[in-house]
Design a protein around this motif. Structure first.
Motif, short mmCIF file in Angstrom:
data_model
loop_
_atom_site.label_atom_id
_atom_site.label_comp_id
_atom_site.label_asym_id
_atom_site.label_seq_id
_atom_site.Cartn_x
_atom_site.Cartn_y
_atom_site.Cartn_z
N PRO A 39 127.55 20.82 3.21
CA PRO A 39 127.10 22.20 3.41
C PRO A 39 126.00 22.62 2.43
O PRO A 39 125.97 22.16 1.28
CB PRO A 39 128.37 23.03 3.17
CG PRO A 39 129.49 22.08 3.41
CD PRO A 39 128.99 20.74 2.98
N ARG A 40 125.10 23.47 2.89
CA ARG A 40 123.96 23.92 2.10
C ARG A 40 124.38 24.50 0.75
O ARG A 40 123.78 24.19 -0.28
CB ARG A 40 123.15 24.96 2.86
CG ARG A 40 121.98 25.50 2.02
CD ARG A 40 121.21 26.57 2.73
NE ARG A 40 120.51 25.96 3.85
CZ ARG A 40 120.17 26.61 4.95
NH1 ARG A 40 120.44 27.89 5.08
NH2 ARG A 40 119.53 26.00 5.91
N GLU A 41 125.42 25.34 0.73
CA GLU A 41 125.83 25.95 -0.54
C GLU A 41 126.29 24.90 -1.55
O GLU A 41 126.09 25.07 -2.76
CB GLU A 41 126.91 27.02 -0.32
CG GLU A 41 128.18 26.52 0.32
CD GLU A 41 128.25 26.63 1.83
OE1 GLU A 41 129.37 26.59 2.35
OE2 GLU A 41 127.19 26.74 2.48
N ILE A 42 126.87 23.81 -1.09
CA ILE A 42 127.28 22.72 -1.98
C ILE A 42 126.04 21.99 -2.49
O ILE A 42 125.92 21.71 -3.69
CB ILE A 42 128.23 21.74 -1.27
CG1 ILE A 42 129.47 22.45 -0.73
CG2 ILE A 42 128.58 20.57 -2.16
CD1 ILE A 42 130.39 22.99 -1.78
N ARG A 43 125.12 21.66 -1.58
CA ARG A 43 123.88 20.96 -1.98
C ARG A 43 123.11 21.76 -3.01
O ARG A 43 122.62 21.22 -4.01
CB ARG A 43 123.00 20.68 -0.76
CG ARG A 43 123.60 19.69 0.22
CD ARG A 43 122.59 19.24 1.28
NE ARG A 43 121.79 20.30 1.84
CZ ARG A 43 122.04 20.92 2.99
NH1 ARG A 43 123.09 20.57 3.71
NH2 ARG A 43 121.24 21.85 3.44
N GLU A 44 122.98 23.07 -2.78
CA GLU A 44 122.24 23.93 -3.71
C GLU A 44 122.95 24.06 -5.05
O GLU A 44 122.32 24.00 -6.11
CB GLU A 44 122.00 25.30 -3.09
CG GLU A 44 121.01 25.27 -1.95
CD GLU A 44 120.88 26.61 -1.22
OE1 GLU A 44 121.67 27.54 -1.49
OE2 GLU A 44 119.98 26.72 -0.37
N ALA A 45 124.27 24.22 -5.03
CA ALA A 45 125.03 24.41 -6.27
C ALA A 45 124.99 23.17 -7.16
O ALA A 45 124.96 23.29 -8.39
CB ALA A 45 126.48 24.76 -5.94
N LEU A 72 133.88 24.99 -4.16
CA LEU A 72 133.09 24.41 -5.24
C LEU A 72 134.01 24.13 -6.41
O LEU A 72 134.72 25.02 -6.87
CB LEU A 72 131.99 25.38 -5.69
CG LEU A 72 130.95 25.76 -4.66
CD1 LEU A 72 130.01 26.81 -5.23
CD2 LEU A 72 130.16 24.55 -4.22
#
Length: 74
Positions: A39-45, A72
């Protein structure tokens, strides 16, 4: 993992272990292997970029009703 649509995934990226709960599994019509998208939020974090190498530690099938629930873990 036939008939399974979601999984809890644990990956390792740059020495960090990341748990992602409720990842939607992608289907391939002609094979029994399964894929998933981080997921995008995981990649960004965690700063995961295209072509980065990750190690898949585990993939456990789960039954989930409703939407994906990404978690996360620092």
């Amino acid at each position: 993992m036939r008939g399974v649509f979601f999984a809890d995934v644990v990956i390792k990226h740059e020495g960090r272990v990341i748990s992602i709960n409720g990842v939607r599994l992608l289907r391939n019509r002609r094979a029994t292997s399964r894929q998933f998208t981080i997921p995008r939020e995981i990649r960004e974090a965690y700063g995961i970029k295209p072509l980065d190498e990750i190690e898949i530690i585990s993939v456990e099938p789960v039954e989930i009703t409703g939407r994906r629930n990404a978690v996360l873990n620092p």
